[in-house]
Design a protein around this motif. Structure first.
Motif, short mmCIF file in Angstrom:
data_model
loop_
_atom_site.label_atom_id
_atom_site.label_comp_id
_atom_site.label_asym_id
_atom_site.label_seq_id
_atom_site.Cartn_x
_atom_site.Cartn_y
_atom_site.Cartn_z
N GLU A 1 0.85 -1.19 0.00
CA GLU A 1 0.00 0.00 0.00
C GLU A 1 0.88 1.24 0.00
O GLU A 1 1.75 1.40 0.85
CB GLU A 1 -0.91 0.03 1.23
N TYR B 1 0.64 5.11 0.59
CA TYR B 1 -0.32 6.05 1.16
C TYR B 1 0.32 7.41 1.44
O TYR B 1 1.54 7.53 1.56
CB TYR B 1 -0.98 5.49 2.42
N GLU B 2 -0.56 8.38 1.51
CA GLU B 2 -0.16 9.77 1.74
C GLU B 2 -0.39 10.13 3.20
O GLU B 2 -1.43 9.80 3.76
CB GLU B 2 -0.99 10.67 0.83
N LYS B 3 0.57 10.80 3.80
CA LYS B 3 0.44 11.25 5.18
C LYS B 3 0.61 12.77 5.22
O LYS B 3 1.64 13.29 4.82
CB LYS B 3 1.49 10.58 6.07
N THR C 1 -4.39 10.72 6.73
CA THR C 1 -3.79 9.76 5.81
C THR C 1 -4.79 9.41 4.71
O THR C 1 -6.00 9.47 4.91
CB THR C 1 -3.34 8.48 6.53
N ARG C 2 -4.25 9.04 3.57
CA ARG C 2 -5.09 8.68 2.43
C ARG C 2 -4.37 7.63 1.60
O ARG C 2 -3.19 7.79 1.27
CB ARG C 2 -5.39 9.91 1.58
N THR C 3 -5.05 6.55 1.28
CA THR C 3 -4.47 5.51 0.46
C THR C 3 -4.36 5.97 -0.99
O THR C 3 -5.33 6.47 -1.57
CB THR C 3 -5.30 4.21 0.52
N LYS D 1 -3.14 0.30 -3.94
CA LYS D 1 -2.88 -0.99 -3.30
C LYS D 1 -2.52 -2.01 -4.37
O LYS D 1 -3.10 -2.01 -5.46
CB LYS D 1 -4.12 -1.47 -2.52
N TYR E 1 4.94 10.49 1.58
CA TYR E 1 4.41 9.28 0.98
C TYR E 1 5.13 8.08 1.58
O TYR E 1 6.36 8.05 1.63
CB TYR E 1 4.58 9.31 -0.54
N SER F 1 5.41 -0.59 8.11
CA SER F 1 5.31 0.68 7.40
C SER F 1 6.49 1.53 7.82
O SER F 1 6.51 2.10 8.88
CB SER F 1 4.00 1.40 7.75
#
Length: 291
Positions: A208, A210-212, A225-227, A230, A269, A282
């Protein structure tokens, strides 16, 4: 109405209409008046700044607003300056075009960014001042994409690897790595996953990206956060011993470049590899650049 139009525009320097550190912006302020008009001043203004603001609720009736600002540059230039004894300048009726040139400061500044909690804006403005009248304003934002900060620790380290040991019915060891930690949007990312599966069950690692987003104000932090995407890798059967799985992920072109050089707003990211919802790692922080 005497002033019929006040407008500011600029010329693009590339097909993406983006600018970076040290670029020169050429443009013009367009002023149209219906007749001879007295003007005190016409200003060209360029500004770069960041702002975050959000509200937190405590109980039923108590709320607190957290906010913070950060400024990068503020440039002002008189396009029309008063020259008469009464503090005005007279311009004839009709359309007037005032060219301007602005050189973006060549220093570390974050890229343009917009969200409901925080934003980073780079903009050009025109302000017209007349006696006994409200100021008339025009503005336009331009897209600023910061150059990569090569001083970021670990950014160009190749084969960045993280290892984790899961204590499942028997030990399962997972390592994963990326070839580098700096990517352009649209570029392919090679992820290598090494699994020593001594357990009785098969595993299928999931990836995955994802954006933080982190916002900072008055000693508080707000995180979102946003995926982004995937992916699934190949199945590794139980008790199959050590296996190497490689997965290619394309960094989406529409991603906003990473923001790591702003004290009140951070955009990162991260890559996560997991076996299940409770068994994951992660740890790789990836920096993206705009093309």
């Amino acid at each position: 109405m005497t002033v019929k139009k006040l407008h500011i525009e600029y010329d693009a320097v590339n097909s993406r209409n983006t600018f970076t550190n040290g670029d020169t912006i050429n443009g013009r302020i367009i002023l149209e008046v219906s007749k001879r008009t007295k003007v005190q001043s016409l200003l060209f203004i360029a500004k770069g700044k960041a702002r975050v603001c959000w509200t937190e609720h405590y109980g039923e009736n108590q709320t607190h607003v957290y906010w913070s600002d950060e400024k990068y540059y503020s440039v002002k230039h008189h396009v029309i300056r008063e020259s008469r004894q009464d503090g005005t300048e007279v311009i004839s009726g009709g359309k007037h075009v005032f060219p301007f040139t602005f050189k973006i400061p060549d220093r570390k500044m974050p890229s343009s960014f917009q969200s409901s909690v925080g934003r980073i804006v780079h903009k050009l403005k025109a302000e017209l001042k007349q006696s006994m009248k409200l100021k008339k304003k025009a503005k336009i934002h331009f897209m600023f994409v910061s150059k990569a900060d090569m001083d970021t620790p670990g950014l160009l380290v190749r084969n960045r690897t993280i290892k984790i040991v899961f204590f499942t019915p028997t030990v399962c060891i997972l390592r994963f790595s990326v070839n580098v930690c700096l990517y352009f949007t649209g570029e392919a990312m090679k992820v290598t996953i090494q699994i020593n599966n001594a357990s009785s069950r098969s595993v299928k690692p999931k990836l995955e990206l994802y954006e933080k987003r982190s916002f900072f104000a008055q000693g508080r932090r707000k995180v979102e956060t946003r995926t982004i995407l995937k992916e699934k890798s190949d199945v590794v059967e139980g008790r199959s011993g050590q296996k190497m799985v490689t997965k290619i992920i394309t960094v989406p072109r529409e991603l906003t470049p990473s923001i790591l050089n702003c004290s009140i707003l951070k955009l990162e990211y991260r890559l996560k590899v997991s076996f299940s919802s409770d068994l994951f790692i992660s740890g790789l922080n990836l920096q993206t650049l705009g093309l």
